[in-house]
Design a protein around this motif. Structure first.
Motif, short mmCIF file in Angstrom:
data_model
loop_
_atom_site.label_atom_id
_atom_site.label_comp_id
_atom_site.label_asym_id
_atom_site.label_seq_id
_atom_site.Cartn_x
_atom_site.Cartn_y
_atom_site.Cartn_z
N ASP A 1 -7.17 -5.56 3.78
CA ASP A 1 -8.25 -6.20 3.03
C ASP A 1 -9.24 -5.18 2.46
O ASP A 1 -9.94 -5.49 1.50
CB ASP A 1 -9.00 -7.19 3.92
N GLU B 1 -3.68 -15.90 -1.80
CA GLU B 1 -3.64 -15.68 -0.35
C GLU B 1 -4.27 -14.34 0.03
O GLU B 1 -4.92 -14.22 1.05
CB GLU B 1 -2.18 -15.68 0.14
N ARG B 2 -4.06 -13.34 -0.83
CA ARG B 2 -4.57 -12.01 -0.52
C ARG B 2 -6.07 -11.86 -0.82
O ARG B 2 -6.72 -10.97 -0.26
CB ARG B 2 -3.82 -10.95 -1.33
N THR B 3 -6.61 -12.67 -1.74
CA THR B 3 -7.98 -12.40 -2.19
C THR B 3 -8.98 -13.50 -1.85
O THR B 3 -10.16 -13.21 -1.65
CB THR B 3 -8.02 -12.19 -3.71
N ILE C 1 -2.90 -5.07 -4.88
CA ILE C 1 -2.48 -6.23 -4.09
C ILE C 1 -0.95 -6.32 -4.03
O ILE C 1 -0.39 -6.99 -3.19
CB ILE C 1 -3.06 -7.53 -4.73
N ALA D 1 -8.13 -4.67 -0.97
CA ALA D 1 -8.52 -5.78 -1.85
C ALA D 1 -10.01 -5.70 -2.16
O ALA D 1 -10.43 -5.89 -3.32
CB ALA D 1 -8.19 -7.11 -1.18
#
Lengths: 173, 372
Positions: free
Chosen positions: B355, B199-201, B123, B358
Motif C-alpha cells: 500500500d 481493490e488496490r486503491t 499497481i 499505492a
C-alpha cells in the motif's frame, strides 16, 4: 482582512508596540519579535476571526546587512546584521493572508519552531536549518534535509564558502 | 517453549526503485508486513537552484524553473514570470494571457496523464500507461510545434512569450481535444472502474480533510480529501476568472473520501475541466503581438512578493525578494510535492507494504522540485 485590521485584533492579547508594519509592493509585512512568535502563531490559528489554518510557505533569508570583511583569499565574511524567517499564512475559512517576518541576529539565529502549530512547517524548518543554519527551538527532528548530514557550512548564506573536500572528493569544480 | 524473539524490520526502498518516481529513499519500519513507520530521505537531486538564482539575472532563471517539475515545465515558467511581472507591475497583452492559459492547461493534462499512467504501473496495470503516453505524446507535439522543445520549454518570458502560435496549432489542438474526450472514457473503462484497480486503491491511505490542511497539502491531494479548494477559482490569478469550470473534489462514490482512488479520480476529472477551459480560451483568443511587452532590462524595484499558482501538483509559490538590482536577492520556491510528500508517513501507517506504493503513486510527486 488587511494587516492593519489584524493588528487591531492582536491588541487584545499582545502589546502592539513590539510589532511593526513594513509596507511593500507585494503586500504588507508584519515584523514580530521572536520571543512572542509561538504564542502569536497559536493565537492566529485558533482565534475565530483570524483562523489562519494553513502555513503556505516558510522561508529563511540572509539579509546581509552586517559589516563585510575582506579575507586574505579574496572572499568576504559578514559580521553582525540579521538573518530572517518569513511566514506566509493563509486562512481557508476567511480567505485572507498575512506575512510575518522575524529578524534574528546572525551570530545566534534561534527562533521557536512553529511545527506544533502547523505540521507543514516540519520540512520547511529543516530546509531553513540546512541552508541558513537557523535553529528552530522545539523542532522534533532538526537535522539536514537536502544536503548530506556531514556537510560543512550553510550554502544560502551570502558569505558561504564551499568546502575544499567532501569525503576525499574535490568540491569546487 | 521458549518465547520467540520478535523485532521490527527496517527495509530500504530506493533510491533506485521503479516505484519511487525518481531518486527517493524510503526507510520503512515493518512488523511482519504491516508498516510501522515510513521515513522519506530526500536530497539526491539537490542542485542549489535557489543559490544559482542569486547569481543570475531574472530572465536567466526561467530555464532553471523548467527543470524543477520537469513534467510540468510550462506551469513552472508560468508561476515565475507572473510573479516577476507582478513585482515589476508590467501589463501584458491579452493574447499572451490566453496563450499562457492554453499552454498551462495542456501541461496540466500532460502531467496528469503521466501521474495516472505511472500510478497504473505501480499497481500492476501496464496497458493504461501506454494509452496515457499516446495522448501525452500529442500534447508534446503541440509544444514542439510552438517552441521547438518537447520537455523543457523556456517558452514564457517576463512580459511575453518566446514565440507566437504557429498557424497549424489551433486546428491540431481542436482535433486533439475531440479525440481526447473519447480517450478519457476509454481510460475510465480500462483503469478507473477496473475491479482489480479498485481493490488496490479504494479505502487505502485515507487522509482526513483537517489533517490534509494542517500538513499543508494542496492540489489533487487536498481535493481528494473533499476540500473544495482550487487557486484558479478561490484566489484567481492571470485570467482564470473569465472561464467557466468546476473544481473537482473526491466524492467517495467508490471507497472513502480521501483515499487513493479518490485522489486518482480528481485527476481524471480535472483533465476534462482543463479541456473545457482550453475550448473557451480558443474561442476568446484575441490577435496581437506576443513580444511587444517584453522589457529590455528586467530590474524590479526594491520589494518582495509571494505569488502562488495552482500547478498540476498543487500550490506552487514563488517568494522573490528584489534589492533593486538585476539579480534576485532571494528566490524561494514553495514546491507542492515537497509539502505533499510529508503526508506519506501519516497515511501509510498501519497499512501493508504494497500500500505504500499505492499511496506514493497517488500523491504524484516529482523529485526534481522536491530537491530543487
Amino acid at each position: 482582512m488587511t494587516t492593519t485590521e489584524i493588528l487591531e485584533i492582536l491588541k487584545e492579547k499582545f502589546s502592539v508596540e513590539q510589532f511593526e508594519i513594513q509596507s511593500n509592493i507585494g503586500g504588507e509585512i508584519l515584523i514580530v519579535p521572536s520571543n512572542v512568535l509561538l504564542d502569536l502563531c497559536f493565537f492566529l490559528r485558533d482565534d475565530e476571526r483570524l483562523a489562519f489554518d494553513s502555513l503556505m510557505n516558510l522561508s529563511g533569508v540572509d539579509l546581509a546587512d552586517g559589516e563585510k570583511k575582506k579575507l586574505e583569499d579574496g572572499s568576504f565574511e559578514i559580521v553582525g546584521g540579521h538573518l530572517a524567517t518569513y511566514y506566509h499564512l493563509h486562512s481557508f475559512k476567511h480567505n485572507h493572508k498575512l506575512t510575518l517576518k522575524v529578524l534574528l541576529p546572525r551570530e545566534n539565529p534561534v527562533v521557536p519552531s512553529v511545527e506544533r502549530v502547523w505540521r507543514s512547517a516540519d520540512w520547511h524548518e529543516r530546509e531553513a536549518y540546512d541552508l541558513f543554519g537557523i535553529v528552530f527551538e522545539g523542532h522534533h527532528n532538526l537535522k539536514r534535509i537536502l544536503l548530506p548530514d556531514d556537510w560543512d557550512g550553510y550554502p544560502l548564506r551570502k558569505d558561504y564558502k564551499v568546502q575544499e573536500f567532501y569525503q576525499g572528493m574535490k568540491v569546487p569544480y | 517453549m521458549a518465547e520467540l524473539k520478535t523485532d521490527h524490520l527496517v527495509l530500504n526502498m530506493g533510491p533506485q526503485h521503479p516505484s519511487t518516481h525518481g531518486v527517493l529513499r524510503l526507510e520503512v519500519v515493518l512488523d511482519g508486513e504491516v508498516v510501522i513507520d515510513v521515513i522519506p530521505h530526500i536530497g539526491y537531486l539537490h542542485r542549489c537552484f535557489e543559490k544559482h538564482c542569486e547569481a543570475m539575472t531574472y530572465p536567466m532563471v526561467i530555464p532553471y524553473t523548467d527543470r524543477m517539475d520537469y513534467l510540468a515545465s510550462m506551469y513552472m515558467n508560468f508561476g515565475y514570470v507572473e510573479a516577476v511581472e507582478k513585482l515589476m507591475n508590467i501589463e501584458i497583452p491579452e493574447r499572451v494571457k490566453y496563450i499562457r492559459v492554453i499552454m498551462g492547461e495542456l501541461q496540466r493534462i500532460a502531467s496528469h496523464l503521466v501521474a495516472i499512467g505511472t500510478f497504473g504501473i505501480d499497481i500492476g496495470a501496464f496497458t493504461p500507461f501506454l494509452y496515457c503516453f499516446r495522448d501525452r505524446e500529442r500534447i508534446l507535439d503541440l509544444f514542439e510545434m510552438t517552441c521547438g522543445a518537447r520537455l523543457l520549454y523556456n517558452y514564457m518570458w517576463i512580459g511575453g512569450l518566446s514565440h507566437d502560435l504557429p498557424p497549424m496549432f489551433i486546428p491540431e489542438l481542436k482535433s486533439f481535444l475531440k479525440d481526447f474526450r473519447k480517450n478519457i472514457k476509454e481510460l475510465n473503462d480500462l483503469l478507473s472502474y477496473n475491479k482489480i484497480f479498485i481493490e488496490r486503491t479504494a479505502n487505502i491511505g485515507i487522509l482526513p480533510a483537517d489533517t490534509a490542511i494542517n500538513y499543508g497539502c494542496t492540489g489533487p491531494v487536498l481535493r481528494g480529501s473533499g476540500v473544495n479548494w482550487d487557486l484558479r477559482k478561490n484566489d484567481p490569478y492571470s485570467i482564470y476568472d473569465r472561464f467557466d469550470f468546476e473544481v473537482c473534489v473526491g466524492k467517495g462514490e467508490i471507497g472513502t473520501v480521501g483515499d487513493c482512488w479518490n485522489r486518482y479520480m480528481v485527476r481524471v476529472r480535472e483533465m476534462e475541466q482543463s479541456c473545457l477551459i482550453i475550448e473557451q480560451a480558443i474561442e476568446q483568443l484575441p490577435e496581437g503581438d506576443v513580444t511587444s511587452a517584453i522589457p529590455k532590462r528586467v530590474k524590479p524595484p526594491v520589494g518582495e512578493i509571494y505569488f502562488r499558482v495552482e500547478s498540476p501538483k498543487g500550490e506552487l509559490g514563488y517568494h522573490i525578494i528584489s534589492d533593486g538590482t538585476v539579480n534576485p536577492f532571494r528566490v524561494k520556491v514553495r514546491a507542492p510535492s515537497f509539502v505533499n510528500l510529508q503526508i506519506l508517513p501519516v497515511i501509510s501507517k498501519g497499512y501493508l507494504v504494497a500500500d505504500i506504493i499505492a499511496n506514493l503513486g497517488s500523491l504524484d510527486i516529482v523529485l526534481g522540485e522536491i530537491d530543487r
